[in-house]
Design a protein around this motif. Structure first.
Motif, mmCIF file in Angstrom:
data_model
loop_
_atom_site.group_PDB
_atom_site.id
_atom_site.type_symbol
_atom_site.label_atom_id
_atom_site.label_comp_id
_atom_site.label_asym_id
_atom_site.label_seq_id
_atom_site.Cartn_x
_atom_site.Cartn_y
_atom_site.Cartn_z
ATOM 1 N N PHE A 172 0.815 -1.211 0.000
ATOM 2 C CA PHE A 172 0.000 0.000 0.000
ATOM 3 C C PHE A 172 0.851 1.265 0.000
ATOM 4 O O PHE A 172 0.347 2.353 -0.235
ATOM 5 N N GLY A 173 2.139 1.120 0.284
ATOM 6 C CA GLY A 173 2.995 2.297 0.343
ATOM 7 C C GLY A 173 3.201 2.962 -0.999
ATOM 8 O O GLY A 173 3.552 4.127 -1.077
ATOM 9 N N GLU A 174 3.009 2.226 -2.095
ATOM 10 C CA GLU A 174 3.210 2.776 -3.427
ATOM 11 C C GLU A 174 1.853 2.952 -4.106
ATOM 12 O O GLU A 174 1.094 2.007 -4.267
ATOM 13 N N SER A 175 1.572 4.184 -4.525
ATOM 14 C CA SER A 175 0.259 4.469 -5.109
ATOM 15 C C SER A 175 0.033 3.698 -6.412
ATOM 16 O O SER A 175 -1.082 3.245 -6.691
ATOM 17 N N HIS A 176 1.084 3.533 -7.223
ATOM 18 C CA HIS A 176 0.951 2.800 -8.477
ATOM 19 C C HIS A 176 0.605 1.340 -8.199
ATOM 20 O O HIS A 176 -0.261 0.749 -8.869
ATOM 21 N N ALA A 177 1.277 0.754 -7.210
ATOM 22 C CA ALA A 177 1.011 -0.639 -6.848
ATOM 23 C C ALA A 177 -0.397 -0.780 -6.280
ATOM 24 O O ALA A 177 -1.093 -1.766 -6.543
ATOM 25 N N LYS A 178 -0.833 0.214 -5.530
ATOM 26 C CA LYS A 178 -2.181 0.175 -4.950
ATOM 27 C C LYS A 178 -3.228 0.204 -6.051
ATOM 28 O O LYS A 178 -4.241 -0.512 -5.985
ATOM 29 N N ARG A 179 -3.003 0.999 -7.092
ATOM 30 C CA ARG A 179 -3.943 1.068 -8.207
ATOM 31 C C ARG A 179 -4.028 -0.279 -8.933
ATOM 32 O O ARG A 179 -5.100 -0.704 -9.347
ATOM 33 N N LYS A 180 -2.872 -0.925 -9.106
ATOM 34 C CA LYS A 180 -2.860 -2.237 -9.758
ATOM 35 C C LYS A 180 -3.672 -3.254 -8.948
ATOM 36 O O LYS A 180 -4.460 -4.025 -9.499
ATOM 37 N N LYS A 181 -3.470 -3.223 -7.654
ATOM 38 C CA LYS A 181 -4.185 -4.158 -6.795
ATOM 39 C C LYS A 181 -5.684 -3.903 -6.843
ATOM 40 O O LYS A 181 -6.480 -4.837 -6.968
ATOM 41 N N CYS A 182 -6.089 -2.646 -6.769
ATOM 42 C CA CYS A 182 -7.516 -2.298 -6.820
ATOM 43 C C CYS A 182 -8.120 -2.691 -8.162
ATOM 44 O O CYS A 182 -9.271 -3.138 -8.233
#
Length: 205
Positions: A172-182
């Motif tokens: 969750f610390g990386e916004s790009h990674a969070k978008r991919k997960k969502c």
């Protein structure tokens, strides 16, 4: 012979425990932890096959109970296409979708084992076996309620497990990674909702 019977009994007990875990999902993705040491495809295969047969039979029973003779259709006839359609939908859902999800995870360097994903998708459908039998009752509102309830239980089971275990891959610390997960979780939810609509629209009219 006794050794073989013992292995079969252990396997059946394992499947029953996993069925119980899928029917009564708990938060934080504990099912992934349950299967991590020994994922199986035995349970998912028989769940999918049982669901296909039950949907074909109960879908025709539901059609029989709701049948009203008319000039164009004076007698009720069994719809064999429901068996083919049920097989295509269910087997595609438990095989192609996990494969696509696994490829997407691998592409994003967030790989999970394919067998784990196949396992969880197979057990996610277990709730629809009893739902299919209950949907024989001739009440459209009751059928919608059952399909919705089954979809919520299986949806919570799927999303809670993938949400918990994709956290390692997409912090969750990386916004790009969070978008991919969502995006992945959203895709899982959309296809699951589409499955519910297919179930209700084509098998429990």
């Amino acid at each position: 012979m006794r050794e073989r019977e013992k292995k079969v009994s252990c396997r059946l007990l394992q499947v029953l425990n996993r069925l119980k875990a899928s029917l009564f999902p708990r938060p934080r993705g504990v099912f992934f932890d349950l299967i991590s040491c020994n994922p199986d495809l035995y349970g998912p295969f028989w769940i999918a096959t049982t669901l296909i047969l039950s949907m074909a039979v109960t879908g025709n029973l539901a059609s029989f109970f709701a049948f009203v003779p008319s000039a164009d259709r004076p007698e009720w006839t069994y719809n064999f296409n429901q068996l083919t359609l049920a097989g295509s939908v269910v087997y595609s859902y438990v095989s192609l979708l996990p494969l696509v999800l696994w490829l997407l995870l691998s592409y994003n360097e967030a790989s999970k084992r394919l067998v784990d994903i196949l396992c969880i998708y197979g057990y996610a459908l277990s709730i629809f076996v009893p739902v299919s039998f209950l949907c024989v009752l001739p009440s459209d509102l009751f059928r919608w309620s059952l399909v919705f309830l089954g979809g919520c239980i299986s949806g919570v089971f799927l999303l809670s497990n993938f949400h918990a275990h994709l956290s390692d891959a997409f912090p969750f610390g990386e916004s790009h990674a969070k978008r991919k997960k969502c995006a992945l979780l959203g895709g899982i939810a959309i296809f699951h909702f589409a499955l519910l609509i297919l179930f209700k629209s084509y098998f429990f009219l």
